[in-house]
Design a protein around this motif. Structure first.
Motif, PDB file in Angstrom:
ATOM      1  N   PHE A  17       0.842  -1.186   0.000  1.00 13.70           N
ATOM      2  CA  PHE A  17       0.000   0.000   0.000  1.00 13.70           C
ATOM      3  C   PHE A  17       0.876   1.234   0.000  1.00 13.70           C
ATOM      4  O   PHE A  17       1.814   1.336   0.789  1.00 13.70           O
ATOM      5  N   ALA A  18       0.575   2.174  -0.892  1.00 13.40           N
ATOM      6  CA  ALA A  18       1.312   3.433  -0.911  1.00 13.40           C
ATOM      7  C   ALA A  18       0.908   4.246   0.317  1.00 13.40           C
ATOM      8  O   ALA A  18      -0.263   4.299   0.673  1.00 13.40           O
ATOM      9  N   LEU A  29     -11.750  -6.316   5.652  1.00 14.91           N
ATOM     10  CA  LEU A  29     -12.431  -7.076   4.605  1.00 14.91           C
ATOM     11  C   LEU A  29     -11.475  -7.922   3.773  1.00 14.91           C
ATOM     12  O   LEU A  29     -11.889  -8.579   2.828  1.00 14.91           O
ATOM     13  N   GLY A  30     -10.204  -7.903   4.094  1.00 15.91           N
ATOM     14  CA  GLY A  30      -9.255  -8.783   3.420  1.00 15.91           C
ATOM     15  C   GLY A  30      -8.299  -8.132   2.454  1.00 15.91           C
ATOM     16  O   GLY A  30      -7.572  -8.830   1.749  1.00 15.91           O
ATOM     17  N   CYS A  31      -8.289  -6.816   2.367  1.00 15.60           N
ATOM     18  CA  CYS A  31      -7.322  -6.122   1.491  1.00 15.60           C
ATOM     19  C   CYS A  31      -5.973  -6.105   2.185  1.00 15.60           C
ATOM     20  O   CYS A  31      -5.564  -5.109   2.767  1.00 15.60           O
ATOM     21  N   LEU A  32      -5.287  -7.236   2.116  1.00 15.26           N
ATOM     22  CA  LEU A  32      -3.990  -7.384   2.770  1.00 15.26           C
ATOM     23  C   LEU A  32      -2.968  -7.869   1.752  1.00 15.26           C
ATOM     24  O   LEU A  32      -3.326  -8.571   0.792  1.00 15.26           O
ATOM     25  N   PRO A  33      -1.707  -7.505   1.928  1.00  5.90           N
ATOM     26  CA  PRO A  33      -0.672  -7.984   1.001  1.00  5.90           C
ATOM     27  C   PRO A  33      -0.704  -9.508   0.874  1.00  5.90           C
ATOM     28  O   PRO A  33      -0.869 -10.220   1.864  1.00  5.90           O
ATOM     29  N   GLY A  34      -0.608  -9.986  -0.368  1.00  7.80           N
ATOM     30  CA  GLY A  34      -0.636 -11.418  -0.632  1.00  7.80           C
ATOM     31  C   GLY A  34      -1.997 -11.933  -1.049  1.00  7.80           C
ATOM     32  O   GLY A  34      -2.105 -13.031  -1.587  1.00  7.80           O
ATOM     33  N   ASN A  35      -3.062 -11.164  -0.827  1.00  8.48           N
ATOM     34  CA  ASN A  35      -4.402 -11.595  -1.204  1.00  8.48           C
ATOM     35  C   ASN A  35      -4.693 -11.234  -2.655  1.00  8.48           C
ATOM     36  O   ASN A  35      -4.189 -10.249  -3.177  1.00  8.48           O
ATOM     37  N   GLU A  36      -5.540 -12.041  -3.279  1.00 10.79           N
ATOM     38  CA  GLU A  36      -5.923 -11.834  -4.668  1.00 10.79           C
ATOM     39  C   GLU A  36      -7.055 -10.816  -4.761  1.00 10.79           C
ATOM     40  O   GLU A  36      -7.954 -10.793  -3.921  1.00 10.79           O
ATOM     41  N   ASN A  54     -11.114 -11.988  -1.808  1.00  8.84           N
ATOM     42  CA  ASN A  54     -11.461 -13.164  -1.003  1.00  8.84           C
ATOM     43  C   ASN A  54     -12.964 -13.423  -0.951  1.00  8.84           C
ATOM     44  O   ASN A  54     -13.518 -13.755   0.093  1.00  8.84           O
ATOM     45  N   GLY A  55     -13.652 -13.231  -2.061  1.00 11.68           N
ATOM     46  CA  GLY A  55     -15.085 -13.488  -2.108  1.00 11.68           C
ATOM     47  C   GLY A  55     -15.958 -12.338  -1.645  1.00 11.68           C
ATOM     48  O   GLY A  55     -17.175 -12.417  -1.729  1.00 11.68           O
TER      49      GLY A  55
END
Length: 76
Positions: A17-18, A29-36, A54-55
């Protein structure tokens, strides 16, 4: 490349993330490094953008989408 650069249906892996100023709600909600992440839809005036992480379908502003750096995994 960031989320703003994606085409509809294109997917990527969150790299970083900048400015480290992503809203906590997105992290929850899952916006983490490594997630699609996949771009699902763009609103008529290009804001907001609808993504699938992540759905979970999430609407984010273009200004926020510019902060999420990606590695592309699927070209459309």
């Amino acid at each position: 490349m960031t989320v703003v650069d994606l085409k509809i249906g294109q997917r990527g892996i969150i790299r970083e993330f900048a400015d480290d100023v992503l809203p906590i709600k997105l992290l929850e909600l899952g916006c983490l490094p490594g997630n699609e992440i996949e771009l699902v839809q763009i609103a008529p005036f290009k804001d907001p953008m609808y993504i699938n992480v992540n759905g979970s379908h999430i609407a984010i502003r273009r200004s926020t989408a510019r902060l999420i750096a990606l590695d592309i995994i699927e070209e459309v």
